[in-house]
Write an enzyme that holds these catalytic residues in place. Structure first.
Site, short mmCIF file in Angstrom:
data_model
loop_
_atom_site.label_atom_id
_atom_site.label_comp_id
_atom_site.label_asym_id
_atom_site.label_seq_id
_atom_site.Cartn_x
_atom_site.Cartn_y
_atom_site.Cartn_z
N ASP A 275 0.86 -1.16 0.00
CA ASP A 275 0.00 0.00 0.00
C ASP A 275 0.91 1.23 0.00
O ASP A 275 2.12 1.13 0.17
CB ASP A 275 -0.92 -0.03 1.24
CG ASP A 275 -2.14 0.87 1.05
OD1 ASP A 275 -3.13 0.67 1.75
OD2 ASP A 275 -2.06 1.76 0.18
C1 GLC Z 1 -4.34 4.31 -0.06
C2 GLC Z 1 -5.23 3.12 0.20
C3 GLC Z 1 -5.24 2.11 -0.94
C4 GLC Z 1 -5.13 2.86 -2.25
C5 GLC Z 1 -3.76 3.49 -2.32
C6 GLC Z 1 -3.60 4.37 -3.56
O1 GLC Z 1 -3.63 4.66 1.07
O2 GLC Z 1 -5.02 2.43 1.43
O3 GLC Z 1 -6.47 1.39 -0.85
O4 GLC Z 1 -5.30 1.97 -3.34
O5 GLC Z 1 -3.46 4.26 -1.16
O6 GLC Z 1 -4.48 5.46 -3.49
#
Ligand code: GLC
Length: 744
Positions: A275
Site C-alpha cells: 500500500d
Molecule cells: C491508499 C489506500 C489504498 C489505495 C492506495 C492508492 O492509502 O489504502 O487502498 O489503493 O493508497 O491510493
C-alpha cells in the site's frame, strides 16, 4: 555550419546505433526473461522494484509531471534500454478514481461511479458483479491504466471501520466469491486488479502502525479465507499488502504471509505491491516478497542498492522479485501497446450502475407499503439525505462522478411529484432541521406518502468516531421518523425510511415507527433512479444483508476493543476511555472467529436484522433438496418457485452445520450461494450449489492443521442465515487432518 543533410545523417546514425545497441541487449518480450534479468544492471533492477511516483532521474521530471497524463495514483518505472515501459495503476473498488480534467486538454474524461463494495455484496449476484467488473475494466483500459486497485475485501469486523463501504461482508465466502467475480470481470478487459488490503486492515485508526493480533484459527477461517478464495478463483495480476502489522510484523515485510503462505502454500503467481507507504525497511520488504514498493521514493532504490552491496539483501531475492515484475509488465496493455481510445461507453455503464444498484437494495421492512400503490403521486420527501444524496464514501475509494441522481431527481424522473414546501426548507438549511408537528400534519394532508432519507458517510483515514449521532440516529432524525409516522398514520397514510449509508447503523430503536425501510447503501451515480425503480415497483428488490445489523453496538463482540474513542459510553467492560487507551497501537481480535452471524446465531443472540436477510415484493418456495458427491465436490440442488404474484429474483444461501469435533464450531456457516434469474409468478428454477470437502474443515491451531471431523453434516437452505426453508444432510465417514507449514 551543419547542413540539414548532415543533421539528418547524424540523427540516422544515432538511431541506428541505439537500435543496434538494443539489438545486442535482450529486450523484454523478445528474449527469455532470464536473459533480460541477466542483462539488467543492479540499478535498473532496484528501480523496477520501486514505484515511479517521485522518481527524479534521467527523466528530468517527477512521475507526477511526466508520466501522469490521466491522474493515475501510481506507476512502475520504464527502463527503455531493455524495452520495459512504465505502467500505470488507478484506484478503486467503486470505479476509476481519475480526474475528469487533464492538463492542457479541454475534453472531460469522466469515470463511472458504481455502487460501493458493500452494495455489490448485497446483490449476492456473482454474474452481475462480473458484468460490473467488465465495465470497470473497460474504463481502466480506455483511460490508459494497467491495473485497477481493487477489489477491497477486508472483513467487516466492526461497523465503525471507516472503509467498510469499500469492503464486502462479515463472511469470507461471500467476500471471496464476490471479489473473485469482480477480478475476473475486470481482468477480462486485459487489465489487472489488486485485491486489498492483504491482510487484516479492519480499522483506519492508526492504520499504518496498528498491530492486528489475530489467532491462527481466526486468520485462516475468517481474515485470510476471502483472499484465498479470491486469489485461487480470480487469479489477480497483483495483490496489495496492507499498511498494518500482523502479530507483530508489518504485512509488507512478513515473509510467512507473502511467501510461505501466499506463494508456497496457495501457489500465487502474480506480484505483491505495498500500500502507499512512506519508506520503511526496504530490504525486509523485498526479502519478504513485496515485489513493488509503492508509491515509490528514490531513497528506497538507494536502500535496496546499499542492502545488496552490504550483503544484507541477496541478489536471489532481488532477481526473484524482478522476475515477478517482468512477468507482470508483460501482461499489461502498456507493454502490449494496446491503443487507448479514452472513450468508454459511459451511457452503457450508467445503465449497469442503475441495474446493479437496484439489485443491491435490501428491503428490510414492508408493511403493505411498497411498491407504491397506483394512488401515490404526491410525495412528502423528508430528510437532508434526500437532497444531499450519497453516491460513494470518501478517500481513495471515491470516484469523481459527472453527476449524482439524488432522491428528488430520481422520484421526479419516475413521474412522481414532490411537495414543494418541504423542498424549500431543505434547500435553505444544512443538516437536519426539526420539522414541526403541525407542518407534518399539514403535509400528511397534502401528500400521498412520506419518504424520509437518512444518510451517513465514512471513508479512508479515520473510523466512525461516535455511537450517538453516527452509528445511532440523532434525536432529530428519530423525532422526524416518529412524528412523521404519527402524523401520516393519523390520516391512514404510510411512511418509508430510506437508508443511504456507507455502513451499518442502529435500527431497532426506531424501526417500529415507519411502515417500510429500504437499505440503499451508496449506490453510485444513478442512485436516485435505482431507488425510484424499487419504490415504484419497476424492480423488485432482491438484495440480502452481507453483514448483521445488531440490536445495540455493545452487543457486537469486537465493540470490546475496537479503538473508537466515544467518551459517552460506559458498560460492563469498563469505560470507553479504558478501551480507547487499552489498545493504543494494537488491536486484540479477542473474539476470534466469533464475528457477525457466527457469534449471534450460535449464541442465539437477538439481532435487529440477521446476516443474509432481505425481503421481496413476492414470495418463494423451495423444493426438497438433493445432495450428491463426486470426488471431493458436493453438489446440492434445490428448486425455487416464485409463489407470489410479481416477478422477482431469489438468493439461495447454503449453510453447513458441522458435527461437534474437538473444536467449538459456529452453529452454521455459509458455504455457497446462488441467485436465480428473474422468475415470473409460478415460474421455477433449479438452483445448483457446489462446495468442496475442504470447505468443511475447521482450523485447529494446536496442530496447525485443517481438520475435517467425521459425522453428520446438516445442509441448510436459507432465505437468510436464520430463515431456513429446507434441510438435508450427509455423513463424512473418513475425515482428515491436513497440517500446514506456515504459522503467521
Ligand atoms: C491508499 C489506500 C489504498 C489505495 C492506495 C492508492 O492509502 O489504502 O487502498 O489503493 O493508497 O491510493
Amino acid at each position: 555550419m551543419i547542413t540539414k543533410q548532415k543533421m539528418m545523417g547524424i540523427l540516422l546514425l544515432a538511431v541506428s546505433l541505439t537500435v543496434s545497441a538494443q539489438n545486442k541487449v535482450p529486450q523484454l518480450g523478445k528474449a527469455p526473461i532470464s536473459k533480460v534479468i541477466k542483462a539488467m544492471t543492479l540499478e535498473e533492477k532496484a528501480q523496477l522494484l520501486v514505484g515511479g511516483w517521485r522518481i527524479i532521474g534521467d527523466y528530468g521530471k517527477t512521475f507526477k509531471e511526466r508520466e501522469n497524463p490521466n491522474g493515475a495514483v501510481g506507476a512502475t518505472v520504464p527502463i527503455a534500454r531493455i524495452g520495459i515501459p512504465g505502467t500505470l495503476v488507478t484506484d478503486g473498488p467503486a470505479g476509476c478514481r481519475l480526474p475528469a480534467e487533464r492538463k492542457g486538454d479541454s475534453k472531460k474524461y469522466y469515470c463511472t461511479g458504481f455502487p460501493i463494495g458493500s452494495m455489490l455484496a448485497s446483490t449476492w449476484n456473482t454474474d452481475l458483479v462480473n458484468r460490473i467488473g467488465k465495465a470497470m475494466g473497460n474504463e481502466t483500459l480506455e483511460y490508459g491504466c494497467d491495473v485497477l486497485l481493487g477489489p477491497a475485501l477486508n472483513i467487516h469486523r466492526n461497523p465503525l471501520c471507516g472503509r467498510n463501504f469499500e469492503y464486502y461482508s462479515e463472511d469470507p465466502v461471500l467476500a471471496g466469491k464476490i471479489a473473485a467475480s469482480a477480478i475476473k470481470g475486470i481482468q477480462s478487459q486485459g487489465v489487472g486488479t489488486s485485491p486489498k488490503h492483504f491482510v487484516a486492515n479492519n480499522q483506519e485508526t492508526l492504520r499504518t502502525l496498528n498491530d492486528a493480533r489475530i489467532s491462527q484459527r481466526a486468520l485462516r477461517e475468517i481474515y485470510l479465507k476471502g483472499f484465498e478464495i479470491a486469489i485461487k478463483e480470480g487469479q489477480p495480476w497483483t495483490i496489495m499488502a496492507s499498511y498494518n502489522k500482523l502479530n507483530g510484523l508489518f504485512t509488507q515485510a512478513h515473509y510467512g504471509l507473502l511467501t510461505s503462505l501466499l506463494r508456497d502454500e496457495w501457489g500465487y503467481k502474480g506480484i505483491v505491491m505495498t500500500d502507499w507507504t512512506n519508506p520503511r525497511d526496504s530490504k525486509q520488504q523485498v526479502h519478504a516478497g513485496s515485489d513493488l514498493l509503492m508509491y515509490g521514493m528514490p531513497i528506497q532504490v538507494q536502500q535496496i542498492l546499499d542492502a545488496v552491496h552490504s550483503g544484507q539483501l541477496s541478489m536471489q531475492d532481488v532477481d526473484r522479485n524482478v522476475k515477478n515484475m517482468l512477468e507482470y509488465v508483460e501482461k499489461t496493455p502498456s507493454f502490449r501497446q494496446i491503443s487507448r481510445a479514452n472513450a468508454p461507453d459511459l451511457n452503457a455503464h450508467s445503465k449497469i450502475v442503475r441495474q446493479s444498484a437496484a439489485e443491491g437494495i435490501v428491503l428490510l421492512k414492508n408493511d403493505n407499503t411498497l411498491p407504491f400503490s397506483k394512488k401515490v403521486n404526491e410525495i412528502a420527501l423528508l430528510g437532508q439525505g434526500s437532497h444531499n444524496f450519497l453516491a460513494v464514501g470518501w478517500g481513495s475509494g471515491t470516484v469523481y462522478m459527472k453527476y449524482i441522481i439524488n432522491m428528488e431527481q430520481g422520484l421526479l424522473n419516475a413521474g412522481y411529484h414532490i411537495l414543494p414546501a418541504i423542498n424549500d426548507i431543505y434547500k435553505k438549511v444544512d443538516g437536519e432541521p426539526e420539522m414541526k408537528k403541525d407542518a407534518l400534519k399539514q403535509w400528511a394532508g397534502e401528500s400521498d406518502i412520506a419518504v424520509i432519507t437518512i444518510s451517513r458517510n465514512s471513508g479512508e483515514g479515520s473510523d466512525r468516531q461516535n455511537i450517538p449521532g453516527d452509528y445511532e440516529l440523532t434525536g432529530t432524525e428519530k423525532n422526524l421518523i416518529a412524528n412523521t409516522s404519527r402524523a401520516f398514520h393519523a390520516v391512514g397514510k404510510k411512511v418509508v425510511v430510506v437508508l443511504n449509508i456507507s455502513g451499518v447503523v442502529e435500527t431497532a430503536s426506531w424501526k417500529n415507527d415507519p411502515d417500510a425501510i429500504l437499505l440503499v447503501w451508496e449506490p453510485g451515480q444513478e442512485g436516485g433512479n435505482a431507488v425510484a425503480d424499487v419504490l415504484g415497483g419497476k424492480i423488485n428488490p432482491s438484495g440480502k444483508l452481507p453483514m448483521t445489523f445488531a440490536l445495540n453496538y455493545m452487543d457486537i463482540p469486537s465493540s470490546k476493543n475496537f479503538p473508537y474513542i466515544d467518551r459517552h459510553i460506559k458498560d460492563d467492560w469498563g469505560t470507553a476511555e479504558d478501551r480507547a487507551t487499552k489498545n493504543y497501537g494494537y488491536t486484540d481480535y479477542e473474539e476470534g472467529i466469533w464475528i457477525g452471524y457466527r457469534y449471534f446465531n450460535t449464541n442465539k443472540k437477538p439481532v435487529s436484522y440477521p446476516f443474509g436477510y432481505g425481503l421481496s415484493y413476492t414470495t418463494f418456495g423451495y423444493s426438497a433438496p438433493t445432495i450428491s458427491k463426486s470426488g471431493d465436490v458436493y453438489k446440492a440442488t434445490v428448486t425455487v418457485k416464485n409463489t407470489g404474484n410479481v416477478s422477482g429474483k431469489e438468493v439461495v444461501e447454503l449453510y453447513i452445520a458441522a458435527p461437534k469435533g474437538t473444536m467449538d464450531k459456529p452453529s452454521s456457516e455459509l458455504k455457497a450461494f446462488a441467485k436465480t434469474k428473474l422468475l415470473q409468478p409460478s415460474q421455477s428454477e433449479k438452483v445448483v450449489l457446489q462446495f468442496n470437502m475442504s470447505d468443511l474443515a475447521s482450523f485447529d491451531e494446536k496442530t496447525n492443521s485443517w481438520v475435517l471431523d467425521c459425522g453428520k453434516y446438516e445442509v441448510l437452505f436459507g432465505a437468510s442465515s436464520i430463515d431456513i426453508l429446507q434441510k438435508t444432510s450427509f455423513y463424512v465417514k473418513k475425515g482428515f487432518a491436513k497440517r500446514v507449514k506456515t504459522v503467521l
